[in-house]
Design a protein around this motif. Structure first.
Motif, PDB file in Angstrom:
ATOM      1  N   THR A  61     -30.848  18.496   7.156  1.00  0.00           N
ATOM      2  CA  THR A  61     -31.191  19.918   6.999  1.00  0.00           C
ATOM      3  C   THR A  61     -29.965  20.790   7.236  1.00  0.00           C
ATOM      4  N   HIS A  62     -29.108  20.364   8.174  1.00  0.00           N
ATOM      5  CA  HIS A  62     -27.890  21.116   8.472  1.00  0.00           C
ATOM      6  C   HIS A  62     -26.947  20.277   9.314  1.00  0.00           C
ATOM      7  N   GLY A  63     -25.765  20.832   9.569  1.00  0.00           N
ATOM      8  CA  GLY A  63     -24.690  20.024  10.128  1.00  0.00           C
ATOM      9  C   GLY A  63     -24.569  19.988  11.634  1.00  0.00           C
ATOM     10  N   HIS A  64     -25.494  20.589  12.370  1.00  0.00           N
ATOM     11  CA  HIS A  64     -25.381  20.597  13.836  1.00  0.00           C
ATOM     12  C   HIS A  64     -25.493  19.186  14.428  1.00  0.00           C
ATOM     13  N   GLY A  65     -24.864  19.031  15.590  1.00  0.00           N
ATOM     14  CA  GLY A  65     -24.739  17.719  16.225  1.00  0.00           C
ATOM     15  C   GLY A  65     -26.043  17.029  16.559  1.00  0.00           C
ATOM     16  N   ASP A  66     -27.097  17.805  16.860  1.00  0.00           N
ATOM     17  CA  ASP A  66     -28.370  17.171  17.192  1.00  0.00           C
ATOM     18  C   ASP A  66     -29.166  16.800  15.930  1.00  0.00           C
ATOM     19  N   HIS A  67     -28.561  16.980  14.764  1.00  0.00           N
ATOM     20  CA  HIS A  67     -29.187  16.563  13.500  1.00  0.00           C
ATOM     21  C   HIS A  67     -28.343  15.516  12.781  1.00  0.00           C
ATOM     22  N   VAL A  68     -27.019  15.596  12.910  1.00  0.00           N
ATOM     23  CA  VAL A  68     -26.130  14.638  12.242  1.00  0.00           C
ATOM     24  C   VAL A  68     -25.557  13.609  13.226  1.00  0.00           C
ATOM     25  N   GLY A 135     -28.655  30.660   7.327  1.00  0.00           N
ATOM     26  CA  GLY A 135     -28.726  31.605   8.439  1.00  0.00           C
ATOM     27  C   GLY A 135     -28.490  30.889   9.766  1.00  0.00           C
ATOM     28  N   HIS A 136     -29.335  29.891  10.051  1.00  0.00           N
ATOM     29  CA  HIS A 136     -29.094  29.110  11.268  1.00  0.00           C
ATOM     30  C   HIS A 136     -27.707  28.465  11.155  1.00  0.00           C
ATOM     31  N   THR A 137     -27.440  27.854  10.007  1.00  0.00           N
ATOM     32  CA  THR A 137     -26.067  27.501   9.618  1.00  0.00           C
ATOM     33  C   THR A 137     -25.857  28.052   8.203  1.00  0.00           C
ATOM     34  N   GLY A 154     -36.375  22.314   9.402  1.00  0.00           N
ATOM     35  CA  GLY A 154     -35.162  22.209  10.215  1.00  0.00           C
ATOM     36  C   GLY A 154     -35.193  23.165  11.388  1.00  0.00           C
ATOM     37  N   ASP A 155     -34.145  23.963  11.522  1.00  0.00           N
ATOM     38  CA  ASP A 155     -34.035  24.872  12.668  1.00  0.00           C
ATOM     39  C   ASP A 155     -34.232  26.338  12.277  1.00  0.00           C
ATOM     40  N   VAL A 156     -34.978  26.619  11.214  1.00  0.00           N
ATOM     41  CA  VAL A 156     -35.302  28.019  10.909  1.00  0.00           C
ATOM     42  C   VAL A 156     -36.380  28.510  11.877  1.00  0.00           C
TER      43      VAL A 156
HETATM   44 ZN    ZN Z   1     -29.317  23.535  14.605  1.00  0.00          ZN
END
Ligand code: ZN
Length: 225
Positions: A61-68, A135-137, A154-156
Motif C-alpha cells: 500500500t505504501h513504503g513505510h517500514g511497518d508495511h515493507v 497523502g499518508h505517503t 492501508g494507512d488512510v
Molecule cells: Zn504508514
C-alpha cells in the motif's frame, strides 16, 4: 501472528497486536498485501501455506517500514516466483529519488528489493483494483476487491475503537497521523475511498469494519473539524 478470516477471499494477519497484512486469494495463488515490520517472512509464508496457497504476488500500500519491513526477506525466500508491486512514487522514494519537497515523515528504511511493477491508479492486481489514495505517503494506494468490494485502505484510516482518518491526531493510535506526509491530500483520499462505498473496510492498523459507510462518514466529519 493472528489470522482472521474477513471474507471468502481475504484473510487478515495481525502481528504484535497492531499491524496488519492481508492474504488475498486468487486462482493462481495468494497476493500478500503489505509485509508488516522486519522479521515476519517465516510466519507470513507459514500463514500463506495454512491459507492454502503459495504467495505469488506481494503488493504494497505504501513504503513505510511497518508495511515493507519484511519485503527483502520474503523476496529472498520466495525468489523469482513472486512478483513485487509497489506504488509508483513510493517506489521512486525507495530508489533514492527525491519526489517531493521537504522531509518525509514516518519510517523509510533501506529496501533492496526493486518492485517489478510500479502501481498507478486503475491498475489491476489479480482481482484487486488499485485506487490512488495519496497523502499518508506521496504514492499511497488502496486496493478494492472487485469481487465483493472489500477495501484494503492501508494507512488512510485506522480503526482502533472507531474509524479515524490519519490526517489528524487520534489518541488511540497517534503514530499514523505523525507519519502522514500531506494531511489535506490524506483527507481527500479518505473521502474518495468513502465514495467507493466499500462492503468491508480493512486497514493497516485496527480491526475490520463491515458496512463501514457510517463509520467512514463520522471519521471524515471528525477530521474536518
Ligand atoms: Zn504508514
Amino acid at each position: 501472528m493472528k489470522s482472521t478470516r474477513i471474507t471468502e477471499n481475504v484473510t487478515q494477519l495481525t502481528r504484535a497486536h497492531f499491524v496488519n497484512a492481508y492474504l488475498v486469494r486468487e486462482v493462481d495463488g495468494l497476493t500478500l498485501v503489505d509485509t508488516t515490520m522486519r522479521g515476519a517472512a517465516e510466519t507470513l509464508v507459514a500463514a500463506a501455506s495454512e491459507a492454502g496457497g503459495p504467495i505469488t504476488r506481494i503488493a504494497l500500500t505504501h513504503g513505510h517500514g511497518d508495511h515493507v519491513g519484511s519485503l527483502d526477506a520474503l523476496a529472498e525466500k520466495l525468489g523469482d516466483s513472486v512478483e513485487v508491486l509497489m506504488p509508483e512514487l513510493d517506489a521512486r522514494i525507495h530508489a533514492g529519488e527525491k519526489v517531493v519537497e521537504g522531509k518525509l515523515p514516518g519510517s523509510w528504511p533501506e529496501v533492496r528489493t526493486r518492485p517489478g511493477v510500479r502501481l498507478t491508479s486503475g491498475d489491476r492486481v489479480g482481482s484487486l483494483e488499485v485506487i490512488a489514495s495519496p497523502g499518508h505517503t506521496p504514492g499511497h494506494v488502496s486496493f478494492l476487491d472487485t469481487r465483493d468490494r472489500v477495501l484494503i485502505a492501508g494507512d488512510v484510516y485506522t480503526t482502533y475503537g472507531k474509524a479515524a482518518v490519519t490526517s489528524h491526531f487520534y489518541v488511540r493510535f497517534p503514530f499514523a497521523a505523525m507519519a502522514t506526509w500531506d494531511k489535506q491530500k490524506d483527507l481527500e483520499s479518505a473521502r474518495a475511498l468513502r465514495a467507493l462505498d466499500p462492503a468491508v473496510l480493512v486497514v493497516g492498523h485496527g480491526p475490520a469494519i463491515r458496512a463501514p459507510a457510517a463509520a467512514m462518514d463520522e471519521a471524515i466529519a471528525r477530521a474536518n473539524r
